[in-house]
Design an enzyme around this catalytic site. Structure first.
Site, PDB file in Angstrom:
ATOM      1  N   SER A  58       7.207   7.861   6.865  1.00 24.15           N
ATOM      2  CA  SER A  58       7.593   6.843   7.839  1.00 24.15           C
ATOM      3  C   SER A  58       9.082   6.845   8.169  1.00 24.15           C
ATOM      4  CB  SER A  58       7.182   5.450   7.333  1.00 24.15           C
ATOM      5  OG  SER A  58       7.878   5.123   6.148  1.00 24.15           O
ATOM      6  N   LYS A 106       7.668  -4.509   6.391  1.00 29.43           N
ATOM      7  CA  LYS A 106       8.895  -3.907   6.940  1.00 29.43           C
ATOM      8  C   LYS A 106       9.580  -4.848   7.927  1.00 29.43           C
ATOM      9  CE  LYS A 106       7.236   0.821   6.270  1.00 29.43           C
ATOM     10  NZ  LYS A 106       6.798   2.080   6.898  1.00 29.43           N
TER      11      LYS A 106
END
Length: 801
Positions: A696, A739
């Site tokens: 990611s 996140k």
């Protein structure tokens, strides 16, 4: 009235002379006698401590020494009435009387005639009654003579089986030539029940009297012979180890003949009483009865005896048909869940939905929920609140570090010290078959040579299978379908895929600063004030002070460290209050340095990204989301590309893909073609001691490399996450909510995400997205345009809240 343990006097004793010369009056005092019948023509020692008995003897001694003896029917009541006495008794002469210091008397008395009580004149201070003497005719014929010989022979045989009886008593019976005297003498010597003794006295016919005595002697001889037979059989094979067994068998035989139950039978009867009260299902009852039958056949000294007893106790005490009734009041459940926890909307809705369906459909299998989230967000405590809302019992079992499958399923009974598994133990402990059963830290389960506990959980956590869960120890299917299982985990990746598929996953991502302030005010501060003995007049927290603690003293998704810092402040204030300080302490940003010391967390996004070559990424960890600073630097060299920061294989491959893509775009990005011929690049992810992996960070690495090559800094208010491909596509990633929460805590206003993660953002609470801007991209070129622009381009796909 009790019979003394002295030997009975035999015929021929001098004290018996001239007995027939006594004239029996029509009224005599009466002594009630327990456990004994005194016959005419017999001499017995007697002891009495009853006041009415001693008064009766004193009266008789002052008159003609004659007194009546009547047996008591029972000893159930302490106060004796005339209804408790038999009608037929004996008239006696008191030969000797001795008074003891305690007021009791010791007597030697002789029965002289059979009597019937006609009427009780008085019962105080002693019984006195009108009587009539019953004359017993001495009959004699061949049948009576035969019976006398039979009784004498039987008595001789019985005496031979009892070596402790004196020889004088063996010979005494041979000198008796009157049938009635023989019957009474032998009846006095043979052990029998009180009712049988009374019947012998009341019988008028001599032949019938002798027949009854003969029958009782025959029964006693059989008992004695049985004892001798048992002794003979056991002695032949007895060894040192068999001695205890022999004694128990002998005791058992004696008790059976006496109508008493032995220790083992008493224990078996106790178990049967528990079985009757337990309301066991038929299939369990069948197994219990089978084991109980084995138990009754085993001697207590057997090793299997205790094993079966323990197994029966487990089967009886398990709540096969016992459960609590659900409280289906939806409003009450909502209120309880709101009282105990802040936010956690998804979890609360799921519990209310379960209650609603349970209200409509009574026979419903319990759900298998899995709470996944960072530490300190309330996963475990939520299980307790659910149990309180449902009105069920709660049991928590920690799975962390368990590596033995037997912890789940138990050991088979063939092993020494075997026990059921912890699932069955928990069910028994809460005494309910439908508790809220929490399996904590399911992601920490291990496996070794003793088996895989996760595989055992496959049956336990499957609503289609756990209705017939079989524990190795219990070895009978137990219905777990009514139990509501809740598991907790920090990460899903370490959970076995088949096990993960059986659970309904509910994610608890963490709290925003606003939510943490609410939690502190509503739950944490009142709790710490109570635990530290403080009152509101001693200390108060204002919102700015709480927010300062959150931003400058903690960095977490949950609230555990926040609670520790609040507790730390409370301890400081408690110390001052204990010293006598009466002024109220207000916890504000200005007073935090004195209470908590210097700040522990500093905002560093702007500082870290002010230079070229640094990009801000977003990462997911077990403790929630976190901000990741990726740094790149160039140096003279020849085509070198170094990677550091404890990166895993997937992350290293992602970095190489980002580097290759940027090299392919040198012309579009304005990078000199000869740059790669004369320089080396070094990519580093700080916090090098912490392992990092995953794809990611791909677009973040591409942005950092582009920044150092073009010497343009990346915007300080932007965070990004997404996987990069060699063709420049941006692929979706996981952990979006965590996140985004990390970006909000760090003060970042704009987040770049893959286009295919747009639905994940829409599911995030509006309160969390407030004040943030989300940019969704499909290509790396869009990321770079956004990262190096002063203002977002209008053509970029965004979502603002």
């Amino acid at each position: 009235m009790d019979i003394l343990d002295s030997e009975n006097l035999v015929e021929g004793d001098p004290i018996k002379d001239n007995i027939d010369e006594h004239n029996i009056p029509g009224e005599v005092p009466i002594i009630p006698i327990s456990d004994m019948v005194i016959y005419p023509h017999t001499i017995v020692p007697l002891a009495t401590s009853d006041k009415r008995g001693t008064d009766a003897v004193d009266y008789a001694m002052s008159q003609n020494r004659m007194i009546g003896a009547v047996a008591m029917k029972s000893k159930e009541s302490e106060e004796i009435s005339k209804d408790d006495l038999y009608e037929i008794g004996s008239v006696m002469v008191v030969h000797k009387m001795l008074k003891m210091p305690d007021g009791s008397m010791r007597l030697i008395i002789q029965g002289i005639a059979k009597m019937r009580v006609l009427e009780y004149i008085t019962d105080k201070p002693f019984f006195k009654a009108k009587i009539e003497v019953i004359e017993e005719k001495e009959e004699f014929n061949q049948r009576i003579e035969a019976l006398m010989r039979t009784v004498s022979n039987q008595y001789q045989k019985m005496v031979n089986l009892l070596p402790y009886i004196p020889e004088e008593l063996q010979a005494a019976v041979m000198n008796i030539d009157k049938p009635i005297k023989l019957a009474y003498f032998v009846a006095t010597m043979v052990k029998m029940k009180l009712e049988e003794r009374q019947r012998i006295l009341e019988t008028d016919n001599v032949e019938e009297k002798l027949s009854k005595v003969s029958s009782i002697i025959h029964r006693e001889m059989e008992l004695l012979e049985l004892g001798g037979k048992i002794q003979s059989q056991v002695q032949n094979e007895m060894t040192k180890s068999q001695r205890e067994y022999y004694l128990r068998e002998q005791l058992k035989a004696i008790r059976q003949e006496l109508g008493e139950e032995d220790e083992r039978q008493a224990e078996a009867n106790e178990i049967r009483a528990k079985i009757d009260a337990a309301n066991l299902p038929d299939y369990v009852l069948k197994e219990v009865e089978k084991e109980l039958a084995r138990f009754e056949r085993l001697p207590p000294a057997s090793a299997e005896y205790t094993v079966i007893r323990t197994y029966l106790d487990w089967l009886i005490e398990l709540p096969w048909n016992k459960g609590t009734e659900d409280n289906l009041d939806l409003k009450r459940a909502k209120k309880i869940l709101e009282e105990d926890h802040y936010d956690l909307k998804e979890v609360k809705e799921r519990v209310i939905e379960y209650l609603a369906v349970r209200k409509l459909k009574e026979e419903m299998k319990g759900p298998i929920l899995c709470f996944v989230g960072p530490p300190g967000v309330g996963k475990t405590s939520m299980g307790q609140s659910i149990a309180r809302a449902l009105g069920r019992k709660f049991f928590r079992m920690s799975l962390g570090g368990i590596r033995d499958e037997a912890e789940m399923r138990g050991h088979r009974r063939t092993y020494v010290g075997a026990m059921p598994g912890r699932i069955i133990q928990g069910i028994k402990r809460v005494e309910s078959n439908n508790p809220v059963f929490m399996l904590d830290e399911i992601d920490k389960v291990g496996a070794d040579f003793r088996g895989d506990p996760s595989s055992a959980l496959l049956e336990i956590l499957d609503p289609e299978q756990n209705s017939t869960f079989s524990d190795h120890y219990v070895d009978i299917p137990f219905d777990l379908s009514k139990t509501m299982f809740i598991t907790t985990a920090n990460v899903m990746e370490t959970i076995q895929p088949a096990l993960r598929d059986r659970m309904e996953v509910l994610r608890l991502s963490g709290y925003t600063d606003v939510e943490k302030v609410g939690i502190a005010e509503k739950y944490l501060i009142p709790k710490q004030l109570e635990e530290h003995g403080l009152k509101p007049e001693n200390i108060s927290f204002n919102k700015k002070g709480i927010r300062k603690i959150i931003t400058s003293y903690t960095r977490e998704a949950g609230v555990r460290n926040l609670e520790r810092q609040i507790a730390r402040a409370c301890r400081k204030v408690a110390y001052k209050v204990a010293e006598g300080k009466k002024e109220k302490t207000v916890v504000s940003p200005d007073s935090l340095y004195d209470l908590l010391g210097p700040e522990l967390v500093f905002p560093e996004v702007a500082k870290r990204t002010s230079n070229a070559g640094v990009a801000t990424g977003l990462a997911w960890t077990e403790a929630g989301g976190d901000v990741l600073f990726i740094e790149a630097i160039k140096m003279p060299g020849k085509k070198g590309f170094s990677l550091t920061g404890n990166m895993g294989d997937v992350m290293q491959e992602s970095a190489k893909a980002a580097f290759s893509y940027i090299r392919s775009k040198t012309k579009e990005l304005g990078i000199a073609p000869e740059f790669f011929e004369n320089y080396d690049l070094h990519l580093h992810v700080p916090a090098g001691a912490i392992p990092k992996d995953g794809p990611s960070a791909g677009i973040t690495m591409a942005s950092a490399i582009t920044s150092i090559l073009t010497e343009k800094p990346v915007r300080s208010d932007i965070a990004m996450t997404g996987e990069i491909t060699l063709s420049g596509n941006v692929l979706p990633i996981g952990g979006v909510k965590e996140k985004v929460l990390a970006a909000k805590r760090a003060g970042l206003k704009t987040v770049i995400l893959p286009q295919r993660n747009k639905n994940d953002v829409e599911e995030i609470d509006r309160e969390l997205k407030k004040g943030m801007e989300f940019v969704f991209v499909e290509k790396v070129d869009e990321v770079l345009k956004m990262a190096f622009s002063e203002k977002p381009k209008t053509k970029t796909k965004r979502l603002s809240v």
